[in-house]
Design a protein around this motif. Structure first.
Motif, short mmCIF file in Angstrom:
data_model
loop_
_atom_site.label_atom_id
_atom_site.label_comp_id
_atom_site.label_asym_id
_atom_site.label_seq_id
_atom_site.Cartn_x
_atom_site.Cartn_y
_atom_site.Cartn_z
N GLU A 1 16.68 -1.99 -2.37
CA GLU A 1 15.84 -2.72 -3.32
C GLU A 1 15.17 -1.73 -4.28
OE1 GLU A 1 13.12 -4.95 -0.91
OE2 GLU A 1 14.54 -6.58 -0.60
N SER B 1 8.78 1.65 -6.89
CA SER B 1 9.20 2.06 -5.55
C SER B 1 10.67 1.72 -5.31
CB SER B 1 8.34 1.38 -4.49
OG SER B 1 8.51 -0.02 -4.53
N THR C 1 13.42 0.96 -1.96
CA THR C 1 13.58 0.67 -0.55
C THR C 1 14.97 1.09 -0.10
OG1 THR C 1 12.06 -1.21 -0.62
CG2 THR C 1 13.60 -1.15 1.21
N THR D 1 10.13 1.97 2.28
CA THR D 1 9.86 1.82 0.86
C THR D 1 8.91 2.92 0.43
OG1 THR D 1 10.11 -0.59 1.00
CG2 THR D 1 8.94 0.28 -0.91
N GLU E 1 10.65 -6.83 -6.58
CA GLU E 1 10.39 -6.23 -5.28
C GLU E 1 9.14 -6.82 -4.65
OE1 GLU E 1 10.80 -3.84 -2.03
OE2 GLU E 1 12.16 -4.12 -3.71
N GLU F 1 5.41 -3.34 -0.19
CA GLU F 1 6.01 -2.32 0.66
C GLU F 1 6.23 -2.85 2.06
OE1 GLU F 1 4.74 2.00 2.43
OE2 GLU F 1 4.28 1.53 0.33
#
Length: 219
Positions: free
Chosen positions: A122, A127, A129, A144, A173, A176
Motif C-alpha cells: 500500500e 507512508s 506499507t 507501515t 491509505e 498506520e
C-alpha cells in the motif's frame, strides 16, 4: 408494446457494443491490486509446491522466499529472480536486466535493502506499507513507515518493479497498521518446516541461497 420491444432491443444492442469495444473497462475491477496483509496459509506460491527456496530447504521464515512467493502470486508466473540472498537480489536483477528498478515506490515492487527484501502493498502520500518475512525469525508481518532509509538500520537500494501495477487508481491509505505472525504463535502454524539453522546455512553449498555472485557485489 412495439415501443417497449424496440427499446429493449436497443438496450441489448448497446450492451453488446460496449462489451465488444470496451471489455477492459467493464471488467476493470478484475485487475485491481489486492494487498496481502495476512500471512500465507498454504498457498502453493509459498510452499515447496512452487517456491524454489522452499524446495531447497530455505522456505519461510525467509524474506527472499516470501518475496519470491508474493511476486509469483501476483503475476501468476515464476519470478525471474530465483536465487541469491536478500543482499544479492538488487545486484542480480541489475546485472541480468530482469526487471526495471528505481527509487519510486510502486504497488507490488520489491523493496531492497543491504540485507532484506519486502513487497510494497500500500502507498499513500506519506507512508508505505510492506509485507515481509524474516530469516530465522518472524514468519510474516506487515509494517507501515515513512522513511525507507531507516528501515532495519540498513542501506536502502531502491525498488525492483517485478510486478506491473494495474491501471486503476490507488485507494487512500488507512492509518498506520502492523500485523505480526510468528511460527511460535499458537493460532498459526507454518505449512511446512523448511528453515535451516544459521550454522546449516553457513555450511551449505546450495546454489539457490548461496550462488557464486561475489563479482556482482562489486558492480
Amino acid at each position: 408494446m412495439k415501443a417497449i420491444l424496440k427499446s429493449s432491443v436497443i438496450v441489448v444492442l448497446f450492451a453488446i457494443i460496449v462489451l465488444t469495444i470496451f471489455p477492459t473497462t467493464v471488467f476493470a475491477d478484475d485487475n485491481e491490486f489486492e494487498a496481502r496483509l495476512t500471512a500465507p496459509n498454504g498457498e502453493p506460491y509459498y510452499t515447496s509446491e512452487l517456491n524454489v527456496y522452499a524446495q531447497t530447504g530455505y522456505g519461510m521464515p525467509n524474506c527472499v522466499a516470501y518475496a519470491y512467493g508474493r511476486i509469483y502470486e501476483l503475476n501468476g508466473e515464476a519470478p525471474l529472480i530465483s536465487r541469491g540472498n536478500a543482499g544479492e537480489w538488487w545486484y542480480i536483477n541489475k546485472s541480468n536486466g530482469y526487471y526495471d528498478y528505481g527509487s519510486e515506490p510502486k504497488l507490488g515492487a520489491i523493496a531492497c535493502w543491504s540485507n532484506h527484501v519486502a513487497v510494497v502493498e500500500e502507498i499513500d502520500d506519506s507512508s508505505i506499507t510492506v509485507s515481509e518475512s524474516h530469516w530465522g525469525g518472524t514468519y510474516f508481518d506487515v509494517k507501515t513507515y515513512s522513511d525507507m532509509s531507516s528501515h532495519y538500520g540498513q542501506t536502502f537500494y531502491g525498488y525492483i518493479y517485478a510486478y506491473n501495477e494495474p491501471e486503476v487508481e490507488e485507494e487512500e491509505e488507512e492509518e498506520e497498521k502492523t500485523y505480526s505472525y510468528k511460527a511460535s504463535d499458537t493460532y498459526f502454524e507454518p505449512q511446512e518446516k523448511t528453515c535451516f539453522t544459521a550454522l546449516e546455512f553457513a555450511m551449505s553449498n546450495n546454489d539457490i541461497m548461496n550462488p557464486t555472485t561475489t563479482p556482482l557485489l562489486n558492480k
